[in-house]
Scaffold this motif. Structure first.
Motif, PDB file in Angstrom:
ATOM      1  N   THR B  62       2.239 -17.111  -6.774  1.00 22.51           N
ATOM      2  CA  THR B  62       2.991 -17.953  -6.382  1.00 22.51           C
ATOM      3  C   THR B  62       4.450 -17.201  -5.607  1.00 22.51           C
ATOM      4  N   LYS B  63       4.537 -15.912  -5.923  1.00 20.19           N
ATOM      5  CA  LYS B  63       5.642 -15.303  -5.223  1.00 20.19           C
ATOM      6  C   LYS B  63       5.607 -15.479  -3.573  1.00 20.19           C
ATOM      7  N   GLU B  64       6.642 -15.275  -3.048  1.00 16.28           N
ATOM      8  CA  GLU B  64       6.614 -15.286  -1.669  1.00 16.28           C
ATOM      9  C   GLU B  64       6.116 -14.157  -1.127  1.00 16.28           C
ATOM     10  N   ASP B  65       5.116 -14.138  -0.261  1.00 20.58           N
ATOM     11  CA  ASP B  65       4.374 -12.958   0.292  1.00 20.58           C
ATOM     12  C   ASP B  65       5.160 -12.335   1.403  1.00 20.58           C
ATOM     13  N   TRP B  66       5.810 -11.421   1.397  1.00 18.64           N
ATOM     14  CA  TRP B  66       6.957 -11.130   2.330  1.00 18.64           C
ATOM     15  C   TRP B  66       6.696  -9.826   3.045  1.00 18.64           C
ATOM     16  N   VAL B  67       6.746  -9.802   4.488  1.00 19.41           N
ATOM     17  CA  VAL B  67       6.526  -8.427   5.142  1.00 19.41           C
ATOM     18  C   VAL B  67       7.795  -8.068   5.636  1.00 19.41           C
ATOM     19  N   PRO B  68       8.356  -6.976   5.180  1.00 21.95           N
ATOM     20  CA  PRO B  68       9.737  -6.818   5.814  1.00 21.95           C
ATOM     21  C   PRO B  68       9.645  -6.395   7.468  1.00 21.95           C
ATOM     22  N   PRO B  69      10.589  -7.100   8.042  1.00 24.30           N
ATOM     23  CA  PRO B  69      10.606  -6.848   9.561  1.00 24.30           C
ATOM     24  C   PRO B  69      10.338  -5.864  10.081  1.00 24.30           C
ATOM     25  N   PHE B  70      10.919  -4.477   9.237  1.00 25.14           N
ATOM     26  CA  PHE B  70      10.900  -3.134  10.176  1.00 25.14           C
ATOM     27  C   PHE B  70       9.551  -2.345   9.621  1.00 25.14           C
ATOM     28  N   ALA B  71       8.710  -3.291   8.976  1.00 29.79           N
ATOM     29  CA  ALA B  71       7.618  -2.483   8.647  1.00 29.79           C
ATOM     30  C   ALA B  71       6.471  -2.569   9.688  1.00 29.79           C
ATOM     31  N   ASP B  72       5.586  -1.818   9.493  1.00 35.05           N
ATOM     32  CA  ASP B  72       4.414  -1.394  10.482  1.00 35.05           C
ATOM     33  C   ASP B  72       3.455  -2.614   9.792  1.00 35.05           C
ATOM     34  N   LYS B  73       3.266  -3.854  10.439  1.00 36.64           N
ATOM     35  CA  LYS B  73       2.664  -5.083   9.706  1.00 36.64           C
ATOM     36  C   LYS B  73       1.206  -4.661   9.594  1.00 36.64           C
ATOM     37  N   ALA B  74       0.383  -4.423  10.523  1.00 40.01           N
ATOM     38  CA  ALA B  74      -1.039  -4.240  10.204  1.00 40.01           C
ATOM     39  C   ALA B  74      -1.301  -3.353   9.030  1.00 40.01           C
TER      40      ALA B  74
END
Lengths: 171, 317
Positions: B62-74
């Motif tokens: 239930t934690k927020e599944d967060w990808v930082p905006p500066f990350a290489d998403k894939a």
């Protein structure tokens, strides 16, 4: 190398030791008599309030969590009209207890004061005042300090000696 | 067709068992660390606190599944999946019992080494794709540490292969009929255990994480179940290395009276507890100390082991 194995062995032996955890709600730590916990206002052995509303506790408080208003009864005896301690600010330093000239304000070995509502942490005089004398069962401030009543000043009653001149140097 | 169903059943048992043990380790590790540090650990939720695992799972999901905006998403998303996949793969070649093995590859040992080598990608890519200094430092350390310890891990097993004459894990277990390899291959065992700790980057060799210097190292930027995947991967790694120690050096499923699978589980459990004991007792070495230990002690030790084992085998003829 040897020390690493020794360390591992010593840590392994710790499983035969007694655990130091006190499982709080079921077991309770024994608090020292001088534990600085919930603040109370005590009464003298005759049942009267000890507090003389001198403001020394409020002045000593480093976080300004004590507020009170002094007033006098018909005999000229000072007492607090209201006495309020905000326990959400209180840091339980005990300076108020040290400052108190009449042993009225005292800290007790009790810490279970949790509240869901922050406003409930503001204790009024009726919440603070207890029925007993607290840590000093025999002490009565006015028995020692004396009390002037109409017609008789301090030290003029029977079996009384005149009050010490606190500004003089002679014993 | 029935053979197919049997295989699928075995796959299910192995996969389910591995994941069950890995999740149980969340609880076991905290309880054992508590035991060795004179405290209790989680003991409130359910019997002996075992439902703590469920509570942790609910929390992590239930934690927020967060990808930082500066990350290489894939790459950021793929990295945690890689570690779980690469660590689950070698469970296929481990013989839990004579019949309980997904596949007895004739290069089973090499398959295990290859898969654990691939695990380096996960932590390195996680550190790289997070685009954060701490993560990158953790990822770099992970790459150097795991690659160098991979070398000794492979070399330490050469003795086992020499003695058993096979890369197949089933054959290696059977070759330990008379004498477990922990005695003739004692130095191989020592090197393998130390390399295994470094390979799963567990304490005391958790330099890629090193929470006292690098926040959380390669997974600083991760949250929610992606973070959870790294932990499942870590616990799976502990289970895997323990199972491999059992298979390669302690006679696998062999043992008297009890059924083979039970013996395997008992031995594996013992080494899992040993891993946790290591964590409870040893401090983390400095990075250069780790590398020096690897290249100046472990490498010569494992090479000596190969030479001596080979020499004795040649002399015997």
């Amino acid at each position: 190398m040897i020390s690493i194995i020794r360390t591992i062995w010593k840590v392994f032996l710790h499983q035969f030791r007694k655990r130091v955890t006190i499982q709080y709600p079921e077991e309770r730590a024994s608090l020292a008599p001088r534990w600085r916990g919930r603040i109370i206002l005590s009464r003298d052995p005759d049942g009267g309030e000890r507090c003389v509303a001198c403001y020394l506790c409020a002045a000593a408080c480093p976080v300004d969590c004590i507020s009170l208003q002094a007033t006098e009864d018909e005999n000229g005896r000072r007492y607090p009209e209201f006495f309020r301690i905000n326990f959400s600010r209180c840091i339980f330093c005990g300076f108020c207890e040290e400052a108190c000239p009449t042993y009225a304000i005292q800290l007790t070995p009790d810490f279970e004061m949790a509240e869901y509502n922050r406003r409930n942490l503001v204790y009024e005089k009726e919440d603070l005042l207890i029925s007993g004398p607290g840590k000093y069962p025999e002490y009565n401030f006015y028995r020692i300090a004396g009390l002037a009543i109409s017609g008789k000043d301090k030290g003029e009653a029977e079996n009384e000696s005149a009050p010490v001149d606190v500004k003089g140097l002679m014993p | 067709m029935s053979g197919m169903i049997e295989k699928l059943l075995i796959v299910g048992i192995v996969l389910g068992g591995a994941l069950f043990i890995a999740s149980g380790l969340i609880w076991l590790e905290r309880r054992l660390l508590g035991l060795w540090q004179d405290r209790y650990g989680p003991n409130r939720v359910g019997p002996f606190g075992t439902f703590q695992v469920v509570a942790d799972m609910i929390k992590v999901f239930t934690k927020e599944d967060w990808v930082p905006p500066f990350a290489d998403k894939a790459v950021f998303v793929i990295a945690p999946a890689v570690i779980v996949a690469t660590i689950l793969m070698p469970f296929a070649v481990i013989p839990f019992a004579p019949a309980l093995q997904v596949i007895d590859l004739n290069v089973g040992l090499l398959f295990f080494l290859a898969m654990s080598a691939l695990g380096v990608y996960s932590v390195t890519l996680a550190g790289w794709s997070s685009a954060s200094k701490y993560s990158l430092l953790g990822g770099l350390r992970a790459a150097a540490q795991m690659l160098s310890y991979e070398v000794f891990m492979g070399l330490s097993l050469v003795g086992v292969v020499l003695l058993s004459g096979s890369f197949s894990l089933g054959r290696i277990v059977e070759a330990q009929q008379g004498l477990w390899f922990c005695i003739p291959q004692f130095f191989g065992l020592v090197v393998f255990v130390i390399a295994g700790v470094a390979e799963t980057h567990r304490l005391p060799f958790d330099l890629p994480e090193a929470e006292s210097e690098l926040v959380a190292g390669f997974h600083s930027e991760y949250s929610g179940m992606k973070f959870g995947m790294f932990f499942v991967g870590e616990y799976l790694g502990v289970t895997l290395i323990s199972a491999m120690i059992t298979t390669l050096f302690f006679g696998g499923w062999m043992g008297p009276f009890l059924p083979p699978a039970v013996w395997f589980l008992i031995k594996t459990f013992f080494f899992i507890c040993f891993f946790i004991l290591l964590r409870a007792s040893l401090p983390r070495p400095r990075y250069d100390q780790l590398m020096a230990l690897g290249w100046k002690v472990m490498l010569p030790l494992s090479l000596m082991n190969i030479v001596i084992t080979g020499g004795i085998l040649l002399a015997r003829g």
